[in-house]
Scaffold this active site. Structure first.
Site, PDB file in Angstrom:
ATOM      1  N   TYR A  78     -10.878  -5.959   8.671  1.00 34.28           N
ATOM      2  CA  TYR A  78     -12.080  -5.110   8.795  1.00 34.28           C
ATOM      3  C   TYR A  78     -11.666  -3.651   9.038  1.00 34.28           C
ATOM      4  O   TYR A  78     -12.119  -2.737   8.335  1.00 34.28           O
ATOM      5  CB  TYR A  78     -12.953  -5.626   9.939  1.00 34.28           C
ATOM      6  CG  TYR A  78     -14.064  -4.686  10.328  1.00 34.28           C
ATOM      7  CD1 TYR A  78     -15.131  -4.445   9.457  1.00 34.28           C
ATOM      8  CD2 TYR A  78     -14.053  -4.021  11.557  1.00 34.28           C
ATOM      9  CE1 TYR A  78     -16.155  -3.569   9.815  1.00 34.28           C
ATOM     10  CE2 TYR A  78     -15.073  -3.148  11.914  1.00 34.28           C
ATOM     11  CZ  TYR A  78     -16.121  -2.930  11.036  1.00 34.28           C
ATOM     12  OH  TYR A  78     -17.125  -2.062  11.377  1.00 34.28           O
ATOM     13  N   SER A  89     -15.414   3.080  11.805  1.00 36.88           N
ATOM     14  CA  SER A  89     -15.434   2.257  13.016  1.00 36.88           C
ATOM     15  C   SER A  89     -14.314   2.655  13.969  1.00 36.88           C
ATOM     16  O   SER A  89     -13.230   3.089  13.531  1.00 36.88           O
ATOM     17  CB  SER A  89     -15.252   0.795  12.595  1.00 36.88           C
ATOM     18  OG  SER A  89     -14.893   0.013  13.693  1.00 36.88           O
TER      19      SER A  89
HETATM   20  N1  LIG Z   1     -22.806  -1.865  15.364  1.00 36.09           N
HETATM   21  C1  LIG Z   1     -21.627  -1.370  15.715  1.00 36.09           C
HETATM   22  O1  LIG Z   1     -21.262  -1.339  16.902  1.00 36.09           O
HETATM   23  C2  LIG Z   1     -20.668  -0.829  14.700  1.00 36.09           C
HETATM   24  C3  LIG Z   1     -19.411  -0.380  15.133  1.00 36.09           C
HETATM   25  C4  LIG Z   1     -18.535   0.145  14.194  1.00 36.09           C
HETATM   26  C5  LIG Z   1     -18.896   0.252  12.875  1.00 36.09           C
HETATM   27  N2  LIG Z   1     -20.112  -0.209  12.472  1.00 36.09           N
HETATM   28  C6  LIG Z   1     -20.451  -0.090  11.047  1.00 36.09           C
HETATM   29  O2  LIG Z   1     -21.746   0.473  10.944  1.00 36.09           O
HETATM   30  C7  LIG Z   1     -22.432  -0.071   9.828  1.00 36.09           C
HETATM   31  C8  LIG Z   1     -23.752  -0.684  10.258  1.00 36.09           C
HETATM   32  O3  LIG Z   1     -23.457  -1.665  11.242  1.00 36.09           O
HETATM   33  P1  LIG Z   1     -24.560  -2.619  11.857  1.00 36.09           P
HETATM   34  O4  LIG Z   1     -24.159  -2.885  13.237  1.00 36.09           O
HETATM   35  O5  LIG Z   1     -25.903  -2.098  11.553  1.00 36.09           O
HETATM   36  O6  LIG Z   1     -24.260  -3.939  11.009  1.00 36.09           O
HETATM   37  P2  LIG Z   1     -25.278  -4.947  10.313  1.00 36.09           P
HETATM   38  O7  LIG Z   1     -24.440  -6.100   9.853  1.00 36.09           O
HETATM   39  O8  LIG Z   1     -26.411  -5.235  11.212  1.00 36.09           O
HETATM   40  O9  LIG Z   1     -25.783  -4.113   9.071  1.00 36.09           O
HETATM   41  C9  LIG Z   1     -25.148  -4.075   7.827  1.00 36.09           C
HETATM   42  C10 LIG Z   1     -26.168  -4.451   6.784  1.00 36.09           C
HETATM   43  O10 LIG Z   1     -25.543  -4.313   5.518  1.00 36.09           O
HETATM   44  C11 LIG Z   1     -25.934  -5.407   4.699  1.00 36.09           C
HETATM   45  N3  LIG Z   1     -24.850  -5.599   3.733  1.00 36.09           N
HETATM   46  C12 LIG Z   1     -23.608  -6.091   3.964  1.00 36.09           C
HETATM   47  N4  LIG Z   1     -22.887  -6.126   2.844  1.00 36.09           N
HETATM   48  C13 LIG Z   1     -23.711  -5.643   1.854  1.00 36.09           C
HETATM   49  C14 LIG Z   1     -23.551  -5.442   0.468  1.00 36.09           C
HETATM   50  N5  LIG Z   1     -22.413  -5.766  -0.146  1.00 36.09           N
HETATM   51  N6  LIG Z   1     -24.585  -4.933  -0.225  1.00 36.09           N
HETATM   52  C15 LIG Z   1     -25.762  -4.622   0.379  1.00 36.09           C
HETATM   53  N7  LIG Z   1     -25.972  -4.811   1.695  1.00 36.09           N
HETATM   54  C16 LIG Z   1     -24.950  -5.301   2.424  1.00 36.09           C
HETATM   55  C17 LIG Z   1     -26.117  -6.574   5.636  1.00 36.09           C
HETATM   56  O11 LIG Z   1     -27.033  -7.534   5.120  1.00 36.09           O
HETATM   57  C18 LIG Z   1     -26.638  -5.907   6.878  1.00 36.09           C
HETATM   58  O12 LIG Z   1     -28.054  -5.960   6.952  1.00 36.09           O
HETATM   59  C19 LIG Z   1     -21.463  -1.077   9.193  1.00 36.09           C
HETATM   60  O13 LIG Z   1     -20.774  -0.409   8.170  1.00 36.09           O
HETATM   61  C20 LIG Z   1     -20.516  -1.417  10.325  1.00 36.09           C
HETATM   62  O14 LIG Z   1     -19.256  -1.823   9.853  1.00 36.09           O
HETATM   63  C21 LIG Z   1     -21.004  -0.740  13.352  1.00 36.09           C
END
Ligand SMILES: NC(=O)c1ccc[n+]([C@@H]2O[C@H](COP(=O)([O-])OP(=O)(O)OC[C@H]3O[C@@H](n4cnc5c(N)ncnc54)[C@H](O)[C@@H]3O)[C@@H](O)[C@H]2O)c1
Length: 345
Positions: free
Chosen positions: A160, A135
């Protein structure tokens, strides 16, 4: 036996849904894992899964989904053993900067214990390419703008961010010890259709449609590298075909933390065109056709004021063209929002 199995964790999440759907359309056999937790609307996660299922039925691709937690190591081993994927994309994580301040234990569980379980499976099942979500929040207290992979990430300002930086360090040690080619993707504010309701783009869209007050933190003096989801998916697809390799001439006396002698690399995945938060709201207002009600508020603990992505390294490595412009991305987001929530006039 060679296969085209790709295992994606966080498959019901925003980025995971788009990645899975796209890979299925490309003919990959996708194995999705998600615990469907209730951090945000579970109906939205289920709707994404239903949409994948409908797509699979149409194009007759190969999709297996497991509702499980990545902290459940025994079940993960069973799944890895059954499908023997060559490529693993870890997107599952407890996301959200502000939520991590009140719930640090959830972040340690999913983002550290769960992440290490995935790496253990990568080691035991000889994964050929491991991609994982990091991130932009890892830049924390760094004020060099735009954020470059060469900048320090030693001063995280939220739990985080600390867990995401820890992921990069743990992944590096696995790459060094076991030769697992790994690439860390530092995502910058990803937005678009099927987006995350806890993030500003979807939150603001909802508030404007519902004529509710938007709290604009740091009195609007914030900016983000808003990055459109289709660009992120295209970049991930390019990385699938480009497993990380070690740098032969890595300078250990003057180490750059985004590369290594080990097959581990880290990249910013962000649109270089930084957008001020108030300008972003203006673009949304124009697209929706309703003026936002704004309340200018102080900065929240854990929030970074500006996240701006230096993309030089990524562009050089993948040879990317320009990414999606903000007004085009917002148009797609609003069109989907209207369709999904039945707001079509
Ligand atoms: N969307 C963004 O702008 C952004 C920015 C920086 C980093 N990220 C990272 O990218 C990744 C995806 O982000 P996103 O926006 O799709 O988030 P999101 O929350 O929509 O997707 C994450 C998914 O992981 C599942 N999850 C969480 N903990 C879990 C566990 N212990 N076991 C199994 N499933 C689990 C959740 O149910 C969720 O559906 C994440 O790692 C997030 O930290 C996203």
């Amino acid at each position: 036996m060679d296969n085209n199995n790709v295992l994606v964790t966080g498959a019901a999440g925003f980025i995971g849904y788009h990645v899975c759907k796209n890979l299925l359309e490309e003919g990959y056999h996708v194995i999705g894992i998600d615990n469907l937790n209730s951090y945000y609307d579970v109906d939205l996660k289920n709707a994404r899964l239903k949409n994948i299922k409908d797509c699979v039925a149409k194009i007759k691709s190969s999709w297996n989904f497991y509702k499980t937690d990545i902290t459940n190591k025994e079940y993960l081993i069973e799944i890895f053993n059954k499908y023997r994927p060559k490529i693993v994309i870890n997107l599952a994580a407890q996301a959200g900067v502000r939520y991590s301040i009140a719930n640090p234990d959830l972040y340690v569980e999913s983002n550290i214990v769960g992440f290490t379980n995935i790496l253990e499976c990568c080691r035991n099942f000889q994964i050929k390419n491991f991609l994982y979500a990091s991130s932009s929040s890892v830049y924390g207290g760094n004020t060099n703008i735009p954020f470059s992979e060469k900048d320090s990430t030693n001063h995280p300002i939220s739990i985080y961010a600390a867990t995401k930086r820890a992921n990069e360090l743990i992944a590096h040690s696995y790459s060094h010890l076991y030769g697992i080619p790994s690439t860390g993707l530092r995502f910058f504010t990803v937005y678009g259709p099927w987006g995350r309701p806890d993030m500003a783009p979807m939150k603001f869209t909802k508030m404007i449609f519902n004529k509710k007050t938007i709290k604009v933190f740091n009195y609007g003096k914030m900016s983000r590298s808003f990055t459109y989801i289709d660009d992120v998916v295209e970049i991930i697809k390019l990385f699938i075909n480009k497993p990380a390799s070690g740098e032969k001439f890595f300078d250990t006396k003057n180490p750059n933390s985004s590369i290594s002698w080990a097959p581990h690399k880290i990249f910013n995945i962000g649109n270089p065109d930084n957008v001020n938060l108030l300008d972003f709201i203006k673009i949304l207002e124009k697209e929706i056709g309703i003026n936002a009600i704004k309340e200018l508020s102080p900065l929240q603990p854990g929030d970074v004021v500006d996240t701006s992505s230096d993309c030089e390294l990524l562009n050089k490595y993948l040879g990317l063209g320009p990414l999606t412009a903000i007004d085009k991305g917002v148009k797609e987001l609003v069109a989907w929002y209207k369709y999904f929530y039945n707001l079509e006039s």
